[in-house]
Design a protein around this motif. Structure first.
Motif, PDB file in Angstrom:
ATOM      1  N   UNK A 195       1.182  -0.971   0.131  1.00 24.33           N
ATOM      2  CA  UNK A 195      -0.028   0.057   0.013  1.00 24.33           C
ATOM      3  C   UNK A 195       0.889   1.143  -0.261  1.00 24.33           C
ATOM      4  N   UNK A 196       1.078   2.068  -1.170  1.00 24.70           N
ATOM      5  CA  UNK A 196       1.804   3.473  -1.176  1.00 24.70           C
ATOM      6  C   UNK A 196       1.262   3.970  -0.355  1.00 24.70           C
ATOM      7  N   UNK A 197       2.963   4.883  -0.099  1.00 20.24           N
ATOM      8  CA  UNK A 197       2.639   6.589   0.684  1.00 20.24           C
ATOM      9  C   UNK A 197       3.438   7.338  -0.376  1.00 20.24           C
ATOM     10  N   UNK A 198       3.118   8.112  -0.232  1.00 18.55           N
ATOM     11  CA  UNK A 198       3.413   9.880  -0.866  1.00 18.55           C
ATOM     12  C   UNK A 198       3.369  10.747  -0.005  1.00 18.55           C
ATOM     13  N   UNK A 244       4.082  23.468   4.769  1.00 20.13           N
ATOM     14  CA  UNK A 244       1.801  22.297   5.312  1.00 20.13           C
ATOM     15  C   UNK A 244       2.143  21.297   4.386  1.00 20.13           C
ATOM     16  N   UNK A 245       2.078  19.998   5.098  1.00 19.45           N
ATOM     17  CA  UNK A 245       2.745  18.821   4.550  1.00 19.45           C
ATOM     18  C   UNK A 245       1.559  17.317   4.656  1.00 19.45           C
ATOM     19  N   UNK A 246       0.630  16.632   3.153  1.00 16.70           N
ATOM     20  CA  UNK A 246       0.138  15.948   3.499  1.00 16.70           C
ATOM     21  C   UNK A 246       0.431  14.808   2.494  1.00 16.70           C
ATOM     22  N   UNK A 247       0.311  13.751   3.184  1.00 13.80           N
ATOM     23  CA  UNK A 247       0.518  12.340   2.975  1.00 13.80           C
ATOM     24  C   UNK A 247      -0.468  11.514   2.759  1.00 13.80           C
ATOM     25  N   UNK A 248      -0.326  10.902   1.420  1.00 15.38           N
ATOM     26  CA  UNK A 248      -1.953   9.874   1.239  1.00 15.38           C
ATOM     27  C   UNK A 248      -1.636   8.145   0.977  1.00 15.38           C
ATOM     28  N   UNK A 249      -2.402   7.344   1.493  1.00 19.44           N
ATOM     29  CA  UNK A 249      -1.690   6.131   1.056  1.00 19.44           C
ATOM     30  C   UNK A 249      -2.564   5.842  -0.010  1.00 19.44           C
ATOM     31  N   UNK A 250      -2.127   4.723  -0.656  1.00 23.54           N
ATOM     32  CA  UNK A 250      -2.300   4.266  -2.800  1.00 23.54           C
ATOM     33  C   UNK A 250      -2.519   3.147  -2.564  1.00 23.54           C
ATOM     34  N   UNK A 251      -4.228   2.280  -2.854  1.00 24.08           N
ATOM     35  CA  UNK A 251      -4.360   1.300  -3.050  1.00 24.08           C
ATOM     36  C   UNK A 251      -5.374   1.602  -3.839  1.00 24.08           C
ATOM     37  N   UNK A 252      -5.634   0.010  -4.366  1.00 26.40           N
ATOM     38  CA  UNK A 252      -7.431   0.171  -5.905  1.00 26.40           C
ATOM     39  C   UNK A 252      -8.329   0.058  -4.072  1.00 26.40           C
ATOM     40  N   UNK A 253      -9.405   1.208  -5.075  1.00 25.97           N
ATOM     41  CA  UNK A 253     -10.126   1.902  -4.182  1.00 25.97           C
ATOM     42  C   UNK A 253     -10.261   3.045  -3.083  1.00 25.97           C
ATOM     43  N   UNK A 254      -9.332   3.524  -3.094  1.00 25.72           N
ATOM     44  CA  UNK A 254      -9.107   4.394  -2.638  1.00 25.72           C
ATOM     45  C   UNK A 254      -8.947   5.824  -2.628  1.00 25.72           C
ATOM     46  N   UNK A 255     -10.157   6.886  -2.343  1.00 24.02           N
ATOM     47  CA  UNK A 255     -10.317   7.334  -2.663  1.00 24.02           C
ATOM     48  C   UNK A 255      -9.805   8.955  -1.801  1.00 24.02           C
ATOM     49  N   UNK A 256      -8.759   9.054  -1.422  1.00 23.20           N
ATOM     50  CA  UNK A 256      -8.097  10.052  -0.799  1.00 23.20           C
ATOM     51  C   UNK A 256      -8.997  11.622  -0.311  1.00 23.20           C
ATOM     52  N   UNK A 262      -6.825   7.692   5.367  1.00 18.85           N
ATOM     53  CA  UNK A 262      -6.045   7.096   4.258  1.00 18.85           C
ATOM     54  C   UNK A 262      -5.184   8.630   4.018  1.00 18.85           C
ATOM     55  N   UNK A 263      -5.555   9.647   4.587  1.00 20.04           N
ATOM     56  CA  UNK A 263      -4.841  10.963   4.760  1.00 20.04           C
ATOM     57  C   UNK A 263      -4.431  11.355   5.853  1.00 20.04           C
ATOM     58  N   UNK A 264      -3.552  12.053   5.685  1.00 22.49           N
ATOM     59  CA  UNK A 264      -2.969  13.244   6.864  1.00 22.49           C
ATOM     60  C   UNK A 264      -2.572  14.115   6.813  1.00 22.49           C
ATOM     61  N   UNK A 265      -2.320  14.954   7.210  1.00 22.40           N
ATOM     62  CA  UNK A 265      -1.519  16.602   7.122  1.00 22.40           C
ATOM     63  C   UNK A 265      -1.538  17.050   8.604  1.00 22.40           C
ATOM     64  N   UNK A 266      -0.023  18.032   8.548  1.00 28.66           N
ATOM     65  CA  UNK A 266       0.493  18.476   9.800  1.00 28.66           C
ATOM     66  C   UNK A 266       1.524  19.738   9.044  1.00 28.66           C
ATOM     67  N   UNK A 267       2.482  20.123   9.401  1.00 30.96           N
ATOM     68  CA  UNK A 267       3.124  21.013   9.296  1.00 30.96           C
ATOM     69  C   UNK A 267       4.112  20.664  10.470  1.00 30.96           C
ATOM     70  N   UNK A 268       5.605  21.331   9.789  1.00 28.11           N
ATOM     71  CA  UNK A 268       6.812  21.638  10.411  1.00 28.11           C
ATOM     72  C   UNK A 268       7.386  23.076   9.883  1.00 28.11           C
ATOM     73  N   UNK A 269       7.449  23.693  11.449  1.00 28.82           N
ATOM     74  CA  UNK A 269       8.711  24.956  10.894  1.00 28.82           C
ATOM     75  C   UNK A 269      10.085  24.463  11.412  1.00 28.82           C
ATOM     76  N   UNK A 270      10.947  25.187  11.217  1.00 33.22           N
ATOM     77  CA  UNK A 270      12.229  25.908  11.452  1.00 33.22           C
ATOM     78  C   UNK A 270      12.506  26.770  12.253  1.00 33.22           C
ATOM     79  N   UNK A 271      13.071  26.908  13.588  1.00 32.23           N
ATOM     80  CA  UNK A 271      12.914  28.340  13.502  1.00 32.23           C
ATOM     81  C   UNK A 271      13.653  28.940  13.126  1.00 32.23           C
ATOM     82  N   UNK A 272      13.357  30.913  13.542  1.00 34.41           N
ATOM     83  CA  UNK A 272      14.032  31.517  12.385  1.00 34.41           C
ATOM     84  C   UNK A 272      15.118  32.119  12.902  1.00 34.41           C
ATOM     85  N   UNK A 273      15.193  31.493  14.487  1.00 36.38           N
ATOM     86  CA  UNK A 273      16.914  31.885  14.699  1.00 36.38           C
ATOM     87  C   UNK A 273      17.839  30.513  14.751  1.00 36.38           C
TER      88      UNK A 273
END
Length: 277
Positions: A195-198, A244-256, A262-273
């Motif tokens: 089950x692939x992931x992107x 902002x990052x979104x990750x999805x799973x891929x297999x037959x019948x999946x509609x993200x 089959x999806x997840x969203x999150x954020x990542x920040x490297x501090x300004x200093x």
């Protein structure tokens, strides 16, 4: 004596009672307002507590794709204190993941791609997926702008992997299709059951491209381990920017777009200093 203790109040209690009675009698309106305000505050607190408790329970039980560390990740590679929680959550997950090789009558084994577990086996990934930057000894690379995350899946849904490269959907990112071909996820010209992931934005290295099908077998056995994908991010050009990052799973019948499982969203920040050493 017992009757006196029940019917005759102590002198302090009697005076307190008379004092309160006098106050209430002299200013009933103010008292009603105070009591009413107190009641409203208590009700609001109860509503908030109930909401948080119920929301936590729903989150804990929700099936679907999730990320470790969870939530919005924000850190400074030069300040260890800013990413200690992230390292702790990643380490704890792997302690649980690799802690035991057997639980009751379950055999926990390191499974290669294409493996089919029997009725008493559950799989974990070989340690080779942790030989580079993404491992506890390397603080999961949070001392750089290329930190590591883990994707995992919580649930018992049975997914049907694609059988052929031609079946891969047009919505699947081209880079994942190219990686599937390049990494040779084939055996006797047959695509392995994965089950692939992107993920969008800034993924520079994937230690495995998806969840092998064997992770979705025997999910009710003691010692079962959730599937994992270890990813490394590239945030060197994104200092002090919320990525902002979104990750999805891929297999037959999946509609993200329709299936949040089959999806997840999150954020990542490297501090300004942050400053490159």
């Amino acid at each position: 004596m017992s009757r006196n203790m029940i019917t005759v109040p102590s002198e302090i209690a009697r005076k307190s009672y008379l004092y309160l009675k006098e106050k209430i009698s002299s200013n009933k309106k103010a008292t009603i307002v105070i009591i009413g305000g107190y009641f409203i505050v208590v009700c609001l607190i109860a509503v908030v507590v109930t909401f948080v408790t119920c929301n936590s329970a729903v989150t804990a039980k929700k099936e679907g794709l999730f990320v470790i560390p969870s939530g919005n990740i924000k850190f400074n590679p030069n300040q260890k204190s800013t990413y200690e929680e992230e390292i702790s959550s990643l380490n704890q997950f792997f302690i649980d993941y690799y802690n035991a090789t057997k639980a009751d009558d379950t055999q926990v084994i390191r499974c290669p791609l294409g493996f089919e577990p029997n009725a008493t086996q559950v799989c974990i990934l070989p340690e080779q997926y942790l030989q580079l930057d993404c491992n506890p000894e390397n603080v999961w690379n949070y001392n750089t702008t290329a930190p590591c995350i883990i994707l995992s899946y919580n649930g018992t849904t049975k997914f049907d992997p694609y059988d052929d490269i031609e079946e891969l959907p047009s919505q699947m990112p081209d880079i994942l299709k190219e990686q599937i071909k390049e990494f040779g996820y084939f055996y006797n010209n047959t695509m392995l059951e994965v089950i692939w992931v992107s993920c969008t934005s800034g993924i520079i290295y994937s230690y495995n491209l998806g969840f092998p099908k064997y992770f979705f077998s025997n999910t009710n056995l003691p010692g079962y381990r959730k599937p994992i994908v270890v990813l490394q991010l590239n945030l060197g050009n994104e200092i002090n920017t919320i990525v902002e990052i979104t990750c999805n799973m891929w297999a037959k019948g999946i509609d993200n777009e329709k299936n949040s499982e089959t999806s997840v969203k999150f954020t990542v920040t490297v501090g300004k200093n942050y400053q490159e050493i």
